[in-house]
Design a protein around this motif. Structure first.
Motif, PDB file in Angstrom:
ATOM      1  N   LEU A  71       1.001  -1.194   0.059  1.00  0.00           N
ATOM      2  CA  LEU A  71      -0.049  -0.057   0.035  1.00  0.00           C
ATOM      3  C   LEU A  71       0.853   1.300  -0.064  1.00  0.00           C
ATOM      4  CD1 LEU A  71      -2.540  -1.029   2.829  1.00  0.00           C
ATOM      5  CD2 LEU A  71      -2.498  -1.612   0.314  1.00  0.00           C
ATOM      6  N   SER A  72       0.508   2.367  -0.566  1.00  0.00           N
ATOM      7  CA  SER A  72       1.115   3.511  -0.676  1.00  0.00           C
ATOM      8  C   SER A  72       0.169   4.699  -0.081  1.00  0.00           C
ATOM      9  CB  SER A  72       1.615   3.940  -2.198  1.00  0.00           C
ATOM     10  OG  SER A  72       2.285   2.871  -2.719  1.00  0.00           O
ATOM     11  N   CYS A  73       0.727   5.622   0.432  1.00  0.00           N
ATOM     12  CA  CYS A  73       0.078   6.802   1.045  1.00  0.00           C
ATOM     13  C   CYS A  73       0.848   8.053   0.674  1.00  0.00           C
ATOM     14  CB  CYS A  73       0.062   6.759   2.667  1.00  0.00           C
ATOM     15  SG  CYS A  73      -0.545   8.309   3.403  1.00  0.00           S
ATOM     16  N   ALA A  74       0.306   8.456  -0.446  1.00  0.00           N
ATOM     17  CA  ALA A  74       1.190   9.681  -1.003  1.00  0.00           C
ATOM     18  C   ALA A  74       0.527  11.156  -0.363  1.00  0.00           C
ATOM     19  CB  ALA A  74       0.597   9.934  -2.480  1.00  0.00           C
ATOM     20  N   ALA A  75       1.379  11.938   0.145  1.00  0.00           N
ATOM     21  CA  ALA A  75       0.932  12.939   0.977  1.00  0.00           C
ATOM     22  C   ALA A  75       1.484  14.356   0.471  1.00  0.00           C
ATOM     23  CB  ALA A  75       1.856  12.933   2.576  1.00  0.00           C
ATOM     24  N   SER A  76       0.558  15.388   0.619  1.00  0.00           N
ATOM     25  CA  SER A  76       1.001  16.754  -0.043  1.00  0.00           C
ATOM     26  C   SER A  76       0.493  17.612   1.027  1.00  0.00           C
ATOM     27  CB  SER A  76       0.310  16.974  -1.181  1.00  0.00           C
ATOM     28  OG  SER A  76      -1.116  16.724  -1.201  1.00  0.00           O
ATOM     29  N   GLY A  77       0.828  18.779   0.967  1.00  0.00           N
ATOM     30  CA  GLY A  77       0.408  19.829   2.013  1.00  0.00           C
ATOM     31  C   GLY A  77       1.448  20.247   2.732  1.00  0.00           C
ATOM     32  N   ARG A  78       1.427  20.116   3.993  1.00  0.00           N
ATOM     33  CA  ARG A  78       2.354  20.377   5.230  1.00  0.00           C
ATOM     34  C   ARG A  78       3.661  19.695   4.724  1.00  0.00           C
ATOM     35  NH1 ARG A  78      -0.475  19.002  10.039  1.00  0.00           N
ATOM     36  NH2 ARG A  78       1.417  17.515  10.697  1.00  0.00           N
ATOM     37  N   ALA A  79       4.683  20.344   5.415  1.00  0.00           N
ATOM     38  CA  ALA A  79       6.268  19.389   5.151  1.00  0.00           C
ATOM     39  C   ALA A  79       6.138  18.203   5.613  1.00  0.00           C
ATOM     40  CB  ALA A  79       7.027  20.386   5.997  1.00  0.00           C
ATOM     41  N   PHE A  80       6.306  17.348   4.713  1.00  0.00           N
ATOM     42  CA  PHE A  80       6.451  16.022   4.891  1.00  0.00           C
ATOM     43  C   PHE A  80       7.234  15.343   6.084  1.00  0.00           C
ATOM     44  CE2 PHE A  80       5.201  11.707   3.741  1.00  0.00           C
ATOM     45  CZ  PHE A  80       6.350  10.846   3.843  1.00  0.00           C
ATOM     46  N   ARG A  81       8.267  16.077   6.597  1.00  0.00           N
ATOM     47  CA  ARG A  81       9.138  15.568   7.748  1.00  0.00           C
ATOM     48  C   ARG A  81       8.545  16.221   8.977  1.00  0.00           C
ATOM     49  NH1 ARG A  81      14.688  14.079   6.846  1.00  0.00           N
ATOM     50  NH2 ARG A  81      15.075  13.875   4.397  1.00  0.00           N
ATOM     51  N   SER A  82       7.448  16.962   8.947  1.00  0.00           N
ATOM     52  CA  SER A  82       6.886  17.569  10.188  1.00  0.00           C
ATOM     53  C   SER A  82       5.812  16.789  10.900  1.00  0.00           C
ATOM     54  CB  SER A  82       6.096  18.883   9.816  1.00  0.00           C
ATOM     55  OG  SER A  82       5.079  18.557   8.890  1.00  0.00           O
ATOM     56  N   TYR A  83       5.753  15.562  10.249  1.00  0.00           N
ATOM     57  CA  TYR A  83       4.658  14.412  11.032  1.00  0.00           C
ATOM     58  C   TYR A  83       5.203  13.230  10.940  1.00  0.00           C
ATOM     59  CZ  TYR A  83       3.098  15.093   6.212  1.00  0.00           C
ATOM     60  OH  TYR A  83       2.813  15.273   4.987  1.00  0.00           O
ATOM     61  N   ALA A  84       4.531  12.398  11.851  1.00  0.00           N
ATOM     62  CA  ALA A  84       4.455  10.973  11.819  1.00  0.00           C
ATOM     63  C   ALA A  84       3.607  10.515  11.047  1.00  0.00           C
ATOM     64  CB  ALA A  84       4.558  10.207  13.100  1.00  0.00           C
ATOM     65  N   ILE A  85       3.289   9.120  10.586  1.00  0.00           N
ATOM     66  CA  ILE A  85       2.465   8.948   9.793  1.00  0.00           C
ATOM     67  C   ILE A  85       2.087   7.187  10.232  1.00  0.00           C
ATOM     68  CG2 ILE A  85       1.627   7.593   7.484  1.00  0.00           C
ATOM     69  CD1 ILE A  85       3.077   9.827   6.001  1.00  0.00           C
ATOM     70  N   GLY A  86       0.925   6.791  10.471  1.00  0.00           N
ATOM     71  CA  GLY A  86       0.248   5.653  10.698  1.00  0.00           C
ATOM     72  C   GLY A  86      -0.680   5.227   9.780  1.00  0.00           C
ATOM     73  N   PRO A 132      -0.425  15.717  14.209  1.00  0.00           N
ATOM     74  CA  PRO A 132      -0.304  16.956  14.019  1.00  0.00           C
ATOM     75  C   PRO A 132       1.317  17.791  14.460  1.00  0.00           C
ATOM     76  CG  PRO A 132      -1.379  16.747  16.368  1.00  0.00           C
ATOM     77  CD  PRO A 132      -1.222  15.125  15.608  1.00  0.00           C
ATOM     78  N   THR A 133       1.915  16.960  15.154  1.00  0.00           N
ATOM     79  CA  THR A 133       3.140  17.437  15.545  1.00  0.00           C
ATOM     80  C   THR A 133       4.158  16.243  15.236  1.00  0.00           C
ATOM     81  OG1 THR A 133       3.109  16.783  17.609  1.00  0.00           O
ATOM     82  CG2 THR A 133       2.503  19.055  17.232  1.00  0.00           C
ATOM     83  N   LYS A 134       5.671  16.966  15.118  1.00  0.00           N
ATOM     84  CA  LYS A 134       6.591  15.798  14.829  1.00  0.00           C
ATOM     85  C   LYS A 134       6.790  14.608  15.999  1.00  0.00           C
ATOM     86  CE  LYS A 134      10.591  17.969  12.296  1.00  0.00           C
ATOM     87  NZ  LYS A 134      11.882  18.347  12.564  1.00  0.00           N
TER      88      LYS A 134
END
Length: 128
Positions: A20-35, A100-102
């Protein structure tokens, strides 16, 4: 704001794999974790895996450990969920979400309430 688009779901036979892929856009990618979370029909949304903003740490739900690998490509602003040895109990809609935060409490990676933006989900169906 963050926009998330999941892809890669489908119908597979038990024992097979999906990525599976999750493509992100918008806020800086390194500014959050992903679950990654999943929701089967009639059930609550459950934690699957998470990766910190740097990619240095990962977290897995016990039932998927050893079968699932989460990774992130910061250059492509995409997070992946490699799922091997799939079984019918893995059938669900899979969602990715951002924090919402790193940094959040370690226990928070497994809790949906610590995530703010969610994708629309991708269906994974595993036949026996």
């Amino acid at each position: 704001q963050v926009q998330l688009v999941e892809s890669g779901g489908g119908l597979v036979q038990a024992g097979n794999s999906l990525r599976l892929s999750c493509a992100a856009s918008g806020r800086a990618f390194r500014s959050y974790a992903i679950g990654w979370f999943r929701q089967a029909p009639g059930k609550e949304r459950d934690f699957v895996a998470a990766i910190t903003w740097s990619g240095s740490s990962t977290y897995y739900e016990d039932s998927v450990k050893g079968r699932v690998t989460i990774s992130r490509d910061n250059a492509k602003t995409t997070v992946y969920l490699q799922m091997d040895s799939l079984n019918p109990e893995d059938t669900a809609v899979y969602y990715c979400a951002t924090t919402p935060t790193k940094i959040i409490p370690s226990s928070g990676y497994r809790m949906a309430r610590f995530y703010d933006y969610w994708g629309q989900g991708t269906q994974v169906t595993v036949s026996s």
